[in-house]
Design an enzyme around this catalytic site. Structure first.
Site, PDB file in Angstrom:
ATOM      1  N   THR A  93      35.469  39.048  52.715  1.00 49.60           N
ATOM      2  CA  THR A  93      36.949  40.224  52.531  1.00 49.60           C
ATOM      3  C   THR A  93      36.647  41.426  52.451  1.00 49.60           C
ATOM      4  O   THR A  93      36.017  41.745  51.211  1.00 49.60           O
ATOM      5  CB  THR A  93      37.763  39.908  51.332  1.00 49.60           C
ATOM      6  OG1 THR A  93      37.458  37.882  51.520  1.00 49.60           O
ATOM      7  CG2 THR A  93      39.267  40.083  52.205  1.00 49.60           C
ATOM      8  N   LYS A 168      43.863  38.913  57.290  1.00 52.43           N
ATOM      9  CA  LYS A 168      42.884  38.464  55.772  1.00 52.43           C
ATOM     10  C   LYS A 168      43.773  39.065  54.899  1.00 52.43           C
ATOM     11  O   LYS A 168      44.710  38.329  54.185  1.00 52.43           O
ATOM     12  CB  LYS A 168      41.799  38.467  55.888  1.00 52.43           C
ATOM     13  CG  LYS A 168      40.725  38.200  54.207  1.00 52.43           C
ATOM     14  CD  LYS A 168      41.318  36.781  54.008  1.00 52.43           C
ATOM     15  CE  LYS A 168      40.904  36.426  53.007  1.00 52.43           C
ATOM     16  NZ  LYS A 168      41.066  35.713  52.005  1.00 52.43           N
ATOM     17  N   LYS A 243      41.808  41.529  44.293  1.00 53.67           N
ATOM     18  CA  LYS A 243      40.848  42.363  44.771  1.00 53.67           C
ATOM     19  C   LYS A 243      41.565  42.784  46.670  1.00 53.67           C
ATOM     20  O   LYS A 243      42.051  43.866  47.153  1.00 53.67           O
ATOM     21  CB  LYS A 243      39.246  41.354  45.037  1.00 53.67           C
ATOM     22  CG  LYS A 243      39.061  42.203  45.811  1.00 53.67           C
ATOM     23  CD  LYS A 243      37.898  41.104  46.268  1.00 53.67           C
ATOM     24  CE  LYS A 243      37.172  41.925  48.173  1.00 53.67           C
ATOM     25  NZ  LYS A 243      35.790  40.409  48.217  1.00 53.67           N
TER      26      LYS A 243
HETATM   27  P1  NAD Z   1      30.034  35.407  44.777  1.00 49.92           P
HETATM   28  O1  NAD Z   1      30.101  36.298  43.739  1.00 49.92           O
HETATM   29  O2  NAD Z   1      29.865  34.198  44.477  1.00 49.92           O
HETATM   30  O3  NAD Z   1      29.150  35.778  46.438  1.00 49.92           O
HETATM   31  C1  NAD Z   1      28.232  36.687  46.351  1.00 49.92           C
HETATM   32  C2  NAD Z   1      26.645  36.701  46.901  1.00 49.92           C
HETATM   33  O4  NAD Z   1      26.851  38.016  46.783  1.00 49.92           O
HETATM   34  C3  NAD Z   1      26.326  35.878  45.547  1.00 49.92           C
HETATM   35  O5  NAD Z   1      25.471  35.811  45.341  1.00 49.92           O
HETATM   36  C4  NAD Z   1      25.438  37.949  45.380  1.00 49.92           C
HETATM   37  O6  NAD Z   1      23.896  37.583  44.145  1.00 49.92           O
HETATM   38  C5  NAD Z   1      24.808  38.216  46.631  1.00 49.92           C
HETATM   39  N1  NAD Z   1      24.887  39.224  47.196  1.00 49.92           N
HETATM   40  C6  NAD Z   1      25.501  40.472  46.324  1.00 49.92           C
HETATM   41  N2  NAD Z   1      25.359  41.640  46.688  1.00 49.92           N
HETATM   42  C7  NAD Z   1      23.882  41.644  47.928  1.00 49.92           C
HETATM   43  C8  NAD Z   1      23.195  42.061  48.427  1.00 49.92           C
HETATM   44  N3  NAD Z   1      22.765  43.120  48.782  1.00 49.92           N
HETATM   45  N4  NAD Z   1      22.002  40.953  49.000  1.00 49.92           N
HETATM   46  C9  NAD Z   1      22.196  40.225  49.036  1.00 49.92           C
HETATM   47  N5  NAD Z   1      23.072  39.203  48.658  1.00 49.92           N
HETATM   48  C10 NAD Z   1      24.130  39.714  47.891  1.00 49.92           C
HETATM   49  O7  NAD Z   1      30.945  35.737  45.706  1.00 49.92           O
HETATM   50  P2  NAD Z   1      32.186  34.929  46.466  1.00 49.92           P
HETATM   51  O8  NAD Z   1      33.521  34.125  46.252  1.00 49.92           O
HETATM   52  O9  NAD Z   1      31.362  33.606  47.049  1.00 49.92           O
HETATM   53  O10 NAD Z   1      32.930  35.805  47.831  1.00 49.92           O
HETATM   54  C11 NAD Z   1      32.042  36.339  49.240  1.00 49.92           C
HETATM   55  C12 NAD Z   1      32.990  36.800  49.434  1.00 49.92           C
HETATM   56  O11 NAD Z   1      34.449  35.358  50.221  1.00 49.92           O
HETATM   57  C13 NAD Z   1      34.042  37.712  48.674  1.00 49.92           C
HETATM   58  O12 NAD Z   1      34.350  38.996  50.012  1.00 49.92           O
HETATM   59  C14 NAD Z   1      35.427  36.910  48.464  1.00 49.92           C
HETATM   60  O13 NAD Z   1      36.259  38.275  48.932  1.00 49.92           O
HETATM   61  C15 NAD Z   1      34.987  36.284  49.880  1.00 49.92           C
HETATM   62  N6  NAD Z   1      35.872  34.734  50.073  1.00 49.92           N
HETATM   63  C16 NAD Z   1      36.142  34.356  48.508  1.00 49.92           C
HETATM   64  C17 NAD Z   1      36.557  32.973  48.827  1.00 49.92           C
HETATM   65  C18 NAD Z   1      36.882  32.700  46.875  1.00 49.92           C
HETATM   66  O14 NAD Z   1      37.569  31.777  46.490  1.00 49.92           O
HETATM   67  N7  NAD Z   1      35.830  32.304  46.072  1.00 49.92           N
HETATM   68  C19 NAD Z   1      37.794  32.703  49.462  1.00 49.92           C
HETATM   69  C20 NAD Z   1      38.251  33.271  50.041  1.00 49.92           C
HETATM   70  C21 NAD Z   1      36.998  34.877  50.656  1.00 49.92           C
END
Ligand code: NAD
Length: 289
Positions: A93, A168, A243
């Protein structure tokens, strides 16, 4: 297909596992060793750099924390490294402008790209029941659809590049505002002496009915099972709602849209997160009312 997956955190971990289950060969990269260890257990091949992970693949899927990271990862390590003609799918997102900027850069270098953010949380990512809203060209959508279908229950075309992100954040602005409206309504009903189950039975069949009430009720013991019945743990973290509301406010500013309810929701979630409650489910905001 050979698919690189970048960002295997709470969401990406389960999504990559579902690509493996669907028969794809998945090469994974994440900065976190724990995330990579889980990816390996789930059948992904793990790599030490993005460049290695995207070498020789047909497609790249990313699930990263924010727009700045998406911009850097694609700009520095994916564009120019993945094979010419590969398809990029960013499921993070992020803001509409960054989504469009990265897609324009990818297209200029001979790739196709869609923005494909998701609705649904960690359980839906693990269970393969996400909903994807997709922005991009018709051709890119046709190529992206079967890959996304392996990770979700619905793949919906939203329009040209950036339209997935726009859908979204509009949806989540409505969700944030309607959750707070639902919470304050239950509080008022209680103060006016109404039994909350009785009020739910009436309002869920009357014109106040909405998803925050009937599918995700913020009152424990009322309506179907929800995070309220689990001490407001799990579900969709208030910090993530904040966010998305901030992204919605930025987007509204950029097109001069008036969003007074969205603004109010953003300020209430900001205060909630600042008080240390960002890790709780977003329906826990009822505790502050
Ligand atoms: P998270 O923090 O659990 O996962 C993100 C991952 O990205 C981490 O494992 C981190 O180490 C990795 N990362 C960060 N920088 C990086 C880089 N430069 N190279 C490679 N890996 C890197 O977050 P999440 O909850 O999985 O969310 C991910 C996305 O999904 C976000 O944009 C969030 O807004 C969206 N989202 C999350 C949810 C939810 O319920 N968690 C729901 C809908 C959308």
């Amino acid at each position: 297909m050979k698919i690189a997956f970048i960002g295997l955190g709470n969401m990406g971990g389960g999504m990559a596992a579902n690509l493996v289950k669907a028969g794809h060969e998945v090469s994974a990269f994440d900065l976190s060793p724990e995330a990579l260890a889980r990816a390996k257990e789930n059948g992904c091949a793990v790599f030490g750099t993005v460049q290695e992970a995207v070498t020789g693949v047909d497609a790249v899927v990313s699930m990263l924390p924010n727009g700045a990271i998406v911009d850097t990862v694609y700009g520095a390590d994916v564009i120019g490294q993945a094979p010419q003609g590969a398809l990029f799918l960013d499921c993070s997102t992020i803001d509409v402008d960054t989504a469009r900027k990265v897609t324009t850069a990818a297209e200029a270098a001979g790739y196709a790209m869609v923005d494909a953010p998701v609705s649904g949380g960690i359980a839906a990512a693990n269970g393969g029941t996400l909903t994807f809203m997709v922005g991009g060209t018709d051709d890119a959508f046709v190529r992206a659809e079967p890959i996304l279908a392996a990770m979700g229950k619905a793949v919906i075309y939203a329009g040209t590049s950036g339209a997935g992100q726009a859908a979204k954040i509009c949806n989540n602005m409505l969700l944030g505002a309607s959750m707070i409206a639902t919470c304050e309504t239950f509080r008022l009903a209680e103060k006016l002496g109404l039994d909350l189950q009785t009020f739910y039975d009436i309002s869920s069949k009357a014109s106040g009915q909405n998803w925050s009430m009937t599918s995700y009720c913020p009152v424990p013991g009322v309506g179907p099972q929800s995070p309220a019945d689990n001490g407001y743990q799990g579900g969709f973290a208030a910090a993530l709602m904040l966010k998305d509301l901030k992204l919605a406010m930025e987007a509204a500013d950029s097109v001069d849209a008036e969003v007074p309810m969205g603004e109010k929701a953003a300020s209430l979630y900001e205060a909630f997160a600042q008080n240390g409650s960002g890790g709780m489910d977003f329906s826990a905001i009822i505790k502050t009312l």
